[in-house]
Design a protein around this motif. Structure first.
Motif, PDB file in Angstrom:
ATOM      1  N   UNK A   1       0.817  -1.214   0.000  1.00  0.00           N
ATOM      2  CA  UNK A   1       0.000   0.000   0.000  1.00  0.00           C
ATOM      3  C   UNK A   1       0.854   1.268   0.000  1.00  0.00           C
ATOM      4  N   UNK A   2       2.056   1.179   0.543  1.00  0.00           N
ATOM      5  CA  UNK A   2       2.915   2.363   0.615  1.00  0.00           C
ATOM      6  C   UNK A   2       3.639   2.652  -0.697  1.00  0.00           C
ATOM      7  N   UNK A   3       4.040   1.613  -1.413  1.00  0.00           N
ATOM      8  CA  UNK A   3       4.782   1.809  -2.654  1.00  0.00           C
ATOM      9  C   UNK A   3       3.835   2.112  -3.809  1.00  0.00           C
ATOM     10  N   UNK A   4       4.153   3.133  -4.572  1.00  0.00           N
ATOM     11  CA  UNK A   4       3.415   3.418  -5.796  1.00  0.00           C
ATOM     12  C   UNK A   4       3.917   2.490  -6.903  1.00  0.00           C
ATOM     13  N   UNK A   5       3.101   2.223  -7.924  1.00  0.00           N
ATOM     14  CA  UNK A   5       3.558   1.372  -9.029  1.00  0.00           C
ATOM     15  C   UNK A   5       4.865   1.890  -9.631  1.00  0.00           C
ATOM     16  N   UNK A   6       5.840   1.008  -9.762  1.00  0.00           N
ATOM     17  CA  UNK A   6       7.145   1.377 -10.287  1.00  0.00           C
ATOM     18  C   UNK A   6       8.166   1.711  -9.216  1.00  0.00           C
ATOM     19  N   UNK A   7       7.743   1.834  -7.972  1.00  0.00           N
ATOM     20  CA  UNK A   7       8.667   2.175  -6.893  1.00  0.00           C
ATOM     21  C   UNK A   7       9.239   0.918  -6.249  1.00  0.00           C
ATOM     22  N   UNK A   8      10.429   1.069  -5.666  1.00  0.00           N
ATOM     23  CA  UNK A   8      11.066  -0.023  -4.952  1.00  0.00           C
ATOM     24  C   UNK A   8      11.871   0.540  -3.789  1.00  0.00           C
ATOM     25  N   UNK A   9      12.130  -0.296  -2.813  1.00  0.00           N
ATOM     26  CA  UNK A   9      12.958   0.128  -1.677  1.00  0.00           C
ATOM     27  C   UNK A   9      14.424  -0.091  -2.015  1.00  0.00           C
ATOM     28  N   UNK A  10      15.268   0.698  -1.434  1.00  0.00           N
ATOM     29  CA  UNK A  10      16.707   0.491  -1.649  1.00  0.00           C
ATOM     30  C   UNK A  10      17.114  -0.830  -1.003  1.00  0.00           C
ATOM     31  N   UNK A  11      18.014  -1.578  -1.635  1.00  0.00           N
ATOM     32  CA  UNK A  11      18.436  -2.871  -1.068  1.00  0.00           C
ATOM     33  C   UNK A  11      19.080  -2.696   0.296  1.00  0.00           C
ATOM     34  N   UNK A  12      18.804  -3.639   1.170  1.00  0.00           N
ATOM     35  CA  UNK A  12      19.387  -3.648   2.504  1.00  0.00           C
ATOM     36  C   UNK A  12      19.707  -5.087   2.884  1.00  0.00           C
ATOM     37  N   UNK A  13      20.529  -5.274   3.900  1.00  0.00           N
ATOM     38  CA  UNK A  13      20.988  -6.612   4.279  1.00  0.00           C
ATOM     39  C   UNK A  13      19.845  -7.472   4.789  1.00  0.00           C
ATOM     40  N   UNK A  14      19.908  -8.746   4.449  1.00  0.00           N
ATOM     41  CA  UNK A  14      18.929  -9.717   4.918  1.00  0.00           C
ATOM     42  C   UNK A  14      19.009  -9.851   6.432  1.00  0.00           C
ATOM     43  N   UNK A  15      17.856  -9.949   7.072  1.00  0.00           N
ATOM     44  CA  UNK A  15      17.805 -10.175   8.515  1.00  0.00           C
ATOM     45  C   UNK A  15      18.381 -11.548   8.829  1.00  0.00           C
ATOM     46  N   UNK A  16      19.427 -11.596   9.634  1.00  0.00           N
ATOM     47  CA  UNK A  16      20.126 -12.845   9.917  1.00  0.00           C
ATOM     48  C   UNK A  16      19.416 -13.639  11.012  1.00  0.00           C
ATOM     49  N   UNK A  17      19.578 -14.968  11.007  1.00  0.00           N
ATOM     50  CA  UNK A  17      18.937 -15.802  12.032  1.00  0.00           C
ATOM     51  C   UNK A  17      19.576 -15.595  13.401  1.00  0.00           C
TER      52      UNK A  17
END
Length: 252
Positions: free
Chosen positions: A103-119
């Motif tokens: 709902x927050x992202x408009x069509x065509x938008x993406x978040x900047x890559x960030x590190x995967x949450x580690x176990x």
């Protein structure tokens, strides 16, 4: 099975290769299979798996590292309990990243890559069941695999208005290169052009094929029964009883 899938993906000639599920899933399955291999050493499938462990891990490392500039491997899991965005933004624990970002992202938008949450515990792969010569080579690959898992990057992308945000897991080498990241996002957008399909088309087709396999089981059972009956020396009724399906099959 997942080892064969990784080998197939690593050898794929396409610029953007899709994998269903998380990039971390293969390591979990490999560890489970190796732990169970000692209890099933009498099975041919176990011997075959142990023989192909090196090639499967090499394919896995190829995908995780993504060092080739002409290839981009990405994984798109449908569900995950990880909350990289939620933790960074301070959202309540019950809020799901993908649900909110749809709902927050408009069509065509993406978040900047960030590190995967580690176990909570370090990644682990039990190589004890392997032969000594194989274990040494597998150990070197394992260390590189775990190192690459610690560098996985995550982004959410909503290519069209009719789609929810897609969770994309990728190599750090892809995420930190603008040209490769643009190629990856373009590939995802290109494969999401049909409003009736709520995921990238290659993953949709893979799901459809897998879910249709059970419909072929009665045919395989019939062929197997006929083949065994040709050479069976006892009561032929025993064959059909032994291969009979106990579940009620749909008449649809």
């Amino acid at each position: 099975m997942i080892g064969m899938e990784l080998e197939l993906a690593a050898q794929a000639p396409h610029e953007v290769v899709f994998l269903d599920g998380s990039l971390t899933t293969p390591l979990i399955y490999f560890n489970q299979a190796l732990n169970k291999s000692r209890d099933t050493s009498h099975l041919r499938t176990t011997a075959h798996f142990l023989e192909r462990t090196i090639s499967a891990l090499e394919a896995y490392l190829t995908i995780l590292a993504s060092t080739r500039s002409d290839r981009c491997w990405l994984a798109i899991p449908k569900y995950t309990t990880r909350r990289e965005i939620g933790q960074e933004m301070g959202w309540p624990d019950m809020y799901d990243d993908r649900g909110l970002l749809s709902f927050l992202l408009e069509p065509g938008e993406y978040t900047s890559p960030r590190s995967l949450q580690q176990p909570s515990e370090p990644w682990h792969l039990n190589l004890a069941p392997l032969e000594p010569a194989t274990k040494e080579a597998a150990g070197r690959i394992k260390e590189k695999v775990i190192s690459s898992l610690n560098e996985i990057q995550v982004a959410y992308y909503r290519p069209y208005p009719w789609l929810p945000a897609l969770r994309i897991e990728m190599s750090r080498a892809v995420a930190e290169n603008k040209q490769r990241l643009a190629k990856l996002l373009h590939g995802v957008r290109h494969q999401c052009g049909a409003p009736a399909v709520m995921e990238p088309y290659p993953l949709y087709m893979a799901d459809r094929m897998v879910k249709h396999l059970p419909k072929a089981i009665p045919t395989f059972r019939q062929v197997t029964s006929q083949h065994i009956a040709e050479t069976y020396q006892g009561n032929i009724g025993e064959i059909f009883l032994g291969l009979h399906g106990y579940r009620t099959e749909s008449g649809v």
